[in-house]
Write an enzyme that holds these catalytic residues in place. Structure first.
Site, PDB file in Angstrom:
ATOM      1  N   ASN A 192     -12.500  -2.832  -0.824  1.00 44.84           N
ATOM      2  CA  ASN A 192     -11.897  -1.561  -1.220  1.00 44.84           C
ATOM      3  C   ASN A 192     -11.085  -1.814  -2.486  1.00 44.84           C
ATOM      4  O   ASN A 192     -10.035  -2.448  -2.432  1.00 44.84           O
ATOM      5  CB  ASN A 192     -11.003  -1.076  -0.062  1.00 44.84           C
ATOM      6  N   LYS A 236      -9.566   0.267  -4.323  1.00 47.44           N
ATOM      7  CA  LYS A 236      -8.429   1.192  -4.478  1.00 47.44           C
ATOM      8  C   LYS A 236      -8.379   1.730  -5.914  1.00 47.44           C
ATOM      9  O   LYS A 236      -9.416   1.944  -6.520  1.00 47.44           O
ATOM     10  CB  LYS A 236      -7.119   0.500  -4.055  1.00 47.44           C
ATOM     11  N   HIS A 254      -8.109   6.164   5.362  1.00 44.79           N
ATOM     12  CA  HIS A 254      -7.380   4.936   5.021  1.00 44.79           C
ATOM     13  C   HIS A 254      -5.877   5.206   5.144  1.00 44.79           C
ATOM     14  O   HIS A 254      -5.418   6.317   4.875  1.00 44.79           O
ATOM     15  CB  HIS A 254      -7.737   4.501   3.597  1.00 44.79           C
ATOM     16  N   GLU A 308      -3.486   4.592   3.331  1.00 43.85           N
ATOM     17  CA  GLU A 308      -2.838   5.137   2.128  1.00 43.85           C
ATOM     18  C   GLU A 308      -3.107   6.642   2.004  1.00 43.85           C
ATOM     19  O   GLU A 308      -2.256   7.396   1.536  1.00 43.85           O
ATOM     20  CB  GLU A 308      -3.314   4.353   0.887  1.00 43.85           C
ATOM     21  N   GLU A 363      -6.940  -1.260  10.763  1.00 44.90           N
ATOM     22  CA  GLU A 363      -6.063  -1.822   9.743  1.00 44.90           C
ATOM     23  C   GLU A 363      -4.608  -1.546  10.118  1.00 44.90           C
ATOM     24  O   GLU A 363      -4.099  -0.443   9.874  1.00 44.90           O
ATOM     25  CB  GLU A 363      -6.348  -1.194   8.377  1.00 44.90           C
ATOM     26  N   GLY A 378      -1.742  -5.166   2.337  1.00 42.66           N
ATOM     27  CA  GLY A 378      -1.138  -5.504   1.058  1.00 42.66           C
ATOM     28  C   GLY A 378       0.186  -6.240   1.194  1.00 42.66           C
ATOM     29  O   GLY A 378       0.922  -6.381   0.225  1.00 42.66           O
ATOM     30  N   SER A 398      -4.704  -7.730   4.585  1.00 38.92           N
ATOM     31  CA  SER A 398      -4.479  -9.076   4.046  1.00 38.92           C
ATOM     32  C   SER A 398      -5.540 -10.092   4.465  1.00 38.92           C
ATOM     33  O   SER A 398      -5.230 -11.266   4.675  1.00 38.92           O
ATOM     34  CB  SER A 398      -3.069  -9.566   4.403  1.00 38.92           C
TER      35      SER A 398
HETATM   36  P1  PGA Z   1      -5.348  -5.620   1.710  1.00 40.19           P
HETATM   37  O1  PGA Z   1      -5.867  -4.106   1.848  1.00 40.19           O
HETATM   38  O2  PGA Z   1      -6.540  -6.515   1.965  1.00 40.19           O
HETATM   39  O3  PGA Z   1      -4.844  -5.727   0.287  1.00 40.19           O
HETATM   40  O4  PGA Z   1      -4.284  -5.803   2.720  1.00 40.19           O
HETATM   41  C1  PGA Z   1      -6.776  -3.745   2.851  1.00 40.19           C
HETATM   42  C2  PGA Z   1      -7.058  -2.266   2.780  1.00 40.19           C
HETATM   43  O5  PGA Z   1      -6.141  -1.506   2.459  1.00 40.19           O
HETATM   44  O6  PGA Z   1      -8.186  -1.823   3.040  1.00 40.19           O
END
Ligand code: PGA
Length: 252
Positions: free
Chosen positions: A10, A12, A95, A97, A167, A173, A213
């Site tokens: 992803n 983003k 997601h 976010e 997640e 992140g 992560s």
């Molecule tokens: P990350 O993000 O691997 O940077 O933690 C995962 C995601 O948001 O899909």
């Protein structure tokens, strides 16, 4: 049942069109094992360019969101038909976010899932608890709620074409990963819920990805878990060396 692993990147809100193309080409050229699926989710602006760059490689393309309508007055949204036209076959939906920065509700997420299926895109439905919910012992309750509402009205046939991504919000992140035991426990729980909503063989066939992560160091252990069928990768997906190592995870 054998579930084919899926490693999804992803990207983003990162990469210009040129950067996206180069990243996709580096990933493609680093070698893709045939026994697993790889999906890239570039920004919308780069979808077509990435699709052309990876044509014939077997790499799948995913959108980072999708509207439930084909066209019309939906400023700022993206149509499933437009995405398919640009080479996309999957869509990340719900997601964290989208949920927490942009206020997307379970009802909205559900509309997106239904819309994606209606127009032939594979939804990757994301669910996950926040830190305060985990600390208050509400993880399972939150996940059950998100899953049941996200899948409301989705038929057995629809569910057969769906991917779930767990997640934990506190692991996205942040560099904090759920332990493999924490992740496996949740994945097993999600699969049992799916078996409650759908027939058991459908639940057994649905891929459940872990996200938060994921990196070259922890991917092997995560992928070694019975109910973890892939990874949804953010930060580490923007570096072709790291992402290639994740794609080439090894289960001992
Ligand atoms: P990350 O993000 O691997 O940077 O933690 C995962 C995601 O948001 O899909």
């Amino acid at each position: 049942m054998q579930r084919k692993p899926l490693i999804a990147g992803n990207w983003k809100m990162h990469t210009t069109i040129d950067e996206a193309e180069s990243l996709a080409i580096s990933i493609m050229e680093s070698g893709l094992p045939g026994d697993r699926d790889v999906m890239l989710a570039p920004p919308f602006t780069a979808m077509k360019a990435v699709s052309q760059a990876v044509a014939g490689s077997g790499i799948l393309l995913g959108a980072q969101n999708v509207c439930w309508e084909e066209k019309g007055a939906f400023t700022g949204e993206i149509s499933p038909i437009m995405l398919k036209d640009a080479g996309c076959t999957m869509a990340i939906i719900g997601h964290s976010e989208r949920r927490h920065i942009f206020g997307e509700s379970d009802a909205l997420v559900n509309k997106r899932v239904a819309g994606a299926l209606k127009f032939g895109l594979v939804p990757v439905l994301c669910i996950g608890e926040k830190l305060e919910e985990r600390e208050a012992d509400k993880t399972f309750q939150v996940l059950e709620d998100q899953l049941r509402k996200g899948l409301e009205g989705i038929s057995q046939e629809g569910a057969d074409n769906i991917v779930i991504a767990y997640e934990p919000v506190w692991a996205i992140g942040t560099g904090k990963t759920a332990t493999v035991d924490q992740a496996q426990e949740v994945h097993l729980f999600v699969r049992s819920l799916l078996a409650d909503i759908y027939e058991k063989n459908i639940a057994t066939g649905i891929r459940i990805l872990y996200g938060g992560s994921v990196n070259p160091k922890n991917v092997d252990d995560l992928m070694g878990q019975e109910d973890i069928d892939g990874a949804l990768v953010g930060g580490a997906a923007l570096d072709s060396t790291s992402f290639s190592r994740i794609i080439n995870f090894k289960v001992t």
